[in-house]
Design a protein around this motif. Structure first.
Motif, short mmCIF file in Angstrom:
data_model
loop_
_atom_site.label_atom_id
_atom_site.label_comp_id
_atom_site.label_asym_id
_atom_site.label_seq_id
_atom_site.Cartn_x
_atom_site.Cartn_y
_atom_site.Cartn_z
N ARG A 35 0.85 -1.07 0.79
CA ARG A 35 0.35 0.24 0.34
C ARG A 35 0.88 1.47 -0.23
O ARG A 35 1.72 1.05 0.98
N PRO A 36 0.45 2.06 -1.11
CA PRO A 36 1.50 3.50 -0.84
C PRO A 36 1.42 3.62 0.17
O PRO A 36 0.41 4.79 0.91
N LEU A 67 -4.72 -10.83 -7.43
CA LEU A 67 -4.22 -10.30 -6.72
C LEU A 67 -5.96 -9.91 -6.36
O LEU A 67 -5.96 -9.99 -5.05
N ASP A 68 -7.06 -9.48 -7.04
CA ASP A 68 -7.92 -8.74 -6.90
C ASP A 68 -8.84 -10.22 -5.65
O ASP A 68 -10.03 -9.39 -5.05
N LYS A 69 -8.34 -11.32 -5.77
CA LYS A 69 -9.60 -12.42 -5.43
C LYS A 69 -7.96 -12.92 -4.14
O LYS A 69 -8.47 -13.90 -3.33
N CYS A 71 -7.10 -12.64 -0.60
CA CYS A 71 -6.85 -11.81 0.85
C CYS A 71 -6.52 -12.09 2.06
O CYS A 71 -6.13 -13.56 2.01
N ALA A 83 -1.15 -7.13 7.42
CA ALA A 83 -2.88 -7.48 6.62
C ALA A 83 -2.88 -5.40 6.48
O ALA A 83 -2.79 -5.10 4.52
N GLY A 84 -1.93 -4.95 6.68
CA GLY A 84 -2.10 -3.46 6.85
C GLY A 84 -1.32 -2.69 5.80
O GLY A 84 -1.26 -1.70 5.25
N LYS A 87 -1.33 -4.79 -0.54
CA LYS A 87 -2.17 -4.02 -1.25
C LYS A 87 -3.26 -5.48 -1.73
O LYS A 87 -3.30 -5.63 -2.89
N LEU A 88 -3.70 -5.68 -0.83
CA LEU A 88 -5.36 -6.90 -1.32
C LEU A 88 -6.00 -6.51 -0.38
O LEU A 88 -6.04 -5.19 0.59
N ASP A 89 -7.07 -6.98 -0.65
CA ASP A 89 -8.30 -7.10 0.58
C ASP A 89 -7.83 -7.27 1.54
O ASP A 89 -7.54 -9.00 1.49
N SER A 90 -7.53 -6.78 2.80
CA SER A 90 -7.33 -6.91 3.34
C SER A 90 -7.38 -6.82 5.42
O SER A 90 -8.44 -6.00 5.39
N TYR A 91 -7.97 -8.01 5.85
CA TYR A 91 -8.74 -7.14 7.38
C TYR A 91 -7.30 -7.62 8.43
O TYR A 91 -6.90 -8.97 8.40
N HIS A 92 -7.82 -6.65 8.98
CA HIS A 92 -6.91 -6.89 10.77
C HIS A 92 -7.97 -6.76 11.60
O HIS A 92 -8.57 -5.85 11.78
N LEU A 112 -12.53 -16.67 -3.37
CA LEU A 112 -12.11 -16.04 -3.20
C LEU A 112 -10.52 -16.62 -2.53
O LEU A 112 -11.02 -18.08 -1.94
#
Lengths: 303, 382
Positions: A35-36, A67-69, A71, A83-84, A87-92, A112
């Protein structure tokens, strides 16, 4: 655009110290997976998490999975922060609960690929029960546990994998609890894929993560990682580099070894390798098959 | 299979089953739960019904996991639910908070039984009302329903799904053991007569999407997993990008908004029933199963020419405080029977104290008030 911005921010530094011209450097090959604006990360120097995350990214790249699939789900702790950065769907999520969350995510959308990335305390103390049951059900998720033998985020307390007799902030007289042998727990609980590597074994680790990403069922990978700031210091293990040297000298690669023999002792050898790789129908396979059988009158108990 | 989605017609079923049918009718396709009396019938019915409509039922290892799993499935884009009772509700508080913080739509049905601890597994209470409001740590916006019949268990479960999708939070259906186990006529409407609401999706491209930037109603559009938005979701205090920011300013902005999105939209959410409150000297405020006895007590008082009415909150949270304040201008006293040692009575008192008296009629659980009990309270205050 964000890459441009980070270039601007770091350009003078590089130009001045490395005598580089603009254009001599560029985005790092794995930048597009991060993630930028989130780097620098919070991890200490010598920590094994950077290597672990890089291996995951390389494995993901090589797997060819979209990548979009993909997580990533984390719990709480130093590893929880993975997770943070991705750059994926990421859940903390909450402490100890990434596996239930990941279970819901996967069952909610079976397209997924779901990977849990968390630490030893999160996954095996507060979240231990969830690990056992997800493995038993053979939910199609991957669990990567970065085992640094203590609670790093809170300053280095004893955890479920802390070596016997090791010093931590809450075992000032030495740890008198037996440690979990994680691959053994995973195999006994029903995981279809179980491997252990240290952060020294970057290429083998990457290959294992790739196998897990492409494999159906509950896959478990333990990564033995240094925590020089909290654990290493109190147990005179030296710097991160010293620990890597230790891994080099004391790791024993033995595929298909009996995971019961994978116990870890302070100052002892580290058994690594792929301990289990088998096929078993997943929770969803079983659920679909069983339900269809009953509904079509083929089997099961009709009511 | 599709004709099994909504069982249009008249049924004779208990509140638990009606709640399960409400969930299916609302589009719930994922249920994670753990057996617990008196909510087990919901899980049992969901385990049979969900596969019929292409959904997933999973029995988790505990309620911590059940709550975690429905949050995960909600982020996969599915409407999700769990059901429990007091001890399980206690365990769910952790991920209930995560659901609020990450603005995750889902529904929790809590069929209240006597507590604290294991308490009275098979008998009624209304002891979880404040737990649904303040049980998880920190400040939260809350929506909770208190149905009083199997029909309302059906209706409220649908409403709970709609509001959870609209305002992006876990919505609680606070049934009680009596309502859950009571068997009555339940009318399931035709599909076209059931209004459903689904979460708003982002209209912008991933590069321009701020996952936690709200629209005018303070609710952000939601991109789920696999849709290409690469959203980061965290229980840490976060900014509009979803990235953790650990300072007072970010806390104020985020938590202020997740509380305000309910407070400022309360008028759109609050539902209550009023019976003969106009010109009444005493108003009974009752909810859930007890409100049925409240109604009978009002009838008894009216038969003796007493000016008595009833206010029955259907949404216990947000609480109908404006309406109570307004009523207190003319009403002498409010009588609040509840199956606990005083939870909503204090809310009522808070709203009406400057004008009217409040009488709490507590019951510790195991049984509800008789109409006579409530009538006695009315007579005391008239």
């Amino acid at each position: 655009m964000d890459i441009e911005r980070s270039r601007d921010r770091f350009a003078p530094h590089y130009l001045e110290h490395e005598k580089w011209k603009l254009g001599d450097y560029g985005a790092h090959p794995i930048d597009k997976y991060l993630r930028p604006g989130r780097i620098p990360h919070i991890w200490c120097s010598g920590c094994g998490l950077g290597i672990s995350m890089t291996c995951f990214i390389s494995a993901l790249e090589e797997s060819g999975l979209p990548l979009d699939k993909n997580c990533v789900v984390s719990g709480i702790g130093c590893t929880g922060r993975v997770a943070g950065y991705l750059k994926l769907d990421s859940y903390h999520t909450t402490h100890g609960r990434p596996i239930p969350f990941a279970t819901g995510l996967k069952l909610g959308n079976p397209e997924l690929t779901v990977t849990v990335f968390s630490g030893d305390g999160d996954l095996f103390a507060i979240g231990g029960n969830h690990f056992i049951h997800a493995a038993r059900r053979n939910v199609d998720i991957n669990v990567i546990c970065v085992n640094n033998f203590n609670y790093g985020m809170t300053g280095g307390q004893v955890g479920p994998t802390t070596h016997l007799k090791a010093r931590t902030t809450t075992t000032p007289y030495g740890n008198f609890e037996q440690a979990f042998n994680l691959p053994h727990v995973a195999v006994a609980s029903g995981a279809v894929y179980v491997a252990r590597w240290t952060t020294l074994h970057a290429r083998r680790l990457k290959a294992s993560i790739k196998e897990a990403l492409l494999k159906k069922g509950f896959c478990f990978i333990e990564i033995i990682a240094p925590c020089p700031t909290a654990y290493g210091r109190r147990n005179r293990l030296g710097t991160g580099l010293n620990e890597m040297k230790y891994y080099k000298e004391h790791s024993v690669i033995r595929h298909n070894a009996d995971p019961a023999e994978a116990e870890l002792v302070l100052g002892g050898d580290i058994l690594v390798g792929k301990f289990r790789d088998e096929e078993k129908p997943t929770f969803l396979d079983m659920q679909k098959e069983g339900t269809l059988d009953v509904m079509s009158g083929k089997g099961g108990s009709k009511k | 299979m599709n004709q099994r989605e909504i069982l249009t017609g008249e049924h004779f079923m208990n509140g638990d089953e009606a709640s399960a049918e409400g969930a299916i009718a609302a589009g719930c396709r994922f249920f994670a739960g753990y057996p617990i009396t008196p909510a087990t019938e919901i899980a049992e019915r969901m385990s049979r019904r969900l596969p019929e409509v292409g959904g997933i039922y999973i029995q988790m290892e505990d309620e911590l996991a059940s709550m975690g799993a429905i949050l995960g499935a909600s982020w996969a884009g599915v409407k999700t639910m769990t059901a429990t009772s007091g001890p399980g509700f206690s365990l769910m508080m952790e991920n209930y908070g995560l659901g609020v913080m990450t603005e995750t739509p889902c529904v929790i049905v809590d069929i209240m039984r006597g507590g604290p601890s294991t308490g009275l597994p098979t008998l009624v209470s209304q002891g979880d009302v404040m737990q649904s409001r303040w049980g998880t740590h920190g400040d939260i916006g809350v929506i909770a329903f208190t149905p009083s019949s199997p029909q309302e268990m059906f209706d409220c479960t649908i409403k709970a799904f709609n509001l959870s999708e609209q305002f992006r939070l876990p919505v609680v259906v606070l049934g009680d053991e009596i309502v859950g186990h009571m068997t009555e006529k339940v009318v399931i409407p035709k599909k076209e007569d059931i209004k459903l609401y689904s979460r708003r999706k982002p209209k912008v491209k991933p590069n321009n999407y701020l996952p936690f930037a709200p629209d005018d109603d303070l609710v952000p559009p939601m991109a789920c997993a696999g849709e290409g938005y690469n959203v980061h979701v965290t229980g840490l205090t976060h900014d509009e990008r979803g990235y953790p920011v650990i300072n007072a300013e970010a806390q104020e902005k985020l938590v202020g908004r997740i509380v305000d999105k309910i407070r400022k939209n309360a008028n759109k959410i609050i539902e209550y029933e009023e019976i003969k409150t106009r010109g009444s000297d005493v108003v009974v405020v009752a909810y859930g199963s007890v409100s049925r006895c409240g109604k009978e007590a009002v009838r008894m008082a009216r038969a003796e020419k007493m000016n008595v009415g009833l206010l029955r909150p259907l949404t216990i949270w947000p609480f109908p405080e404006k309406r109570l304040r307004k009523l207190s201008e003319k009403v002498k006293a409010f009588v609040v029977p509840e199956v606990n040692y005083g939870q909503i009575a204090f809310e009522v008192e808070r709203c009406v104290a400057s004008n009217s008296q409040t009488l709490l009629l507590p019951k510790m659980g195991g049984d509800i008030h008789t109409p006579e009990d409530i009538f006695k309270g009315i007579k005391e205050m008239i």
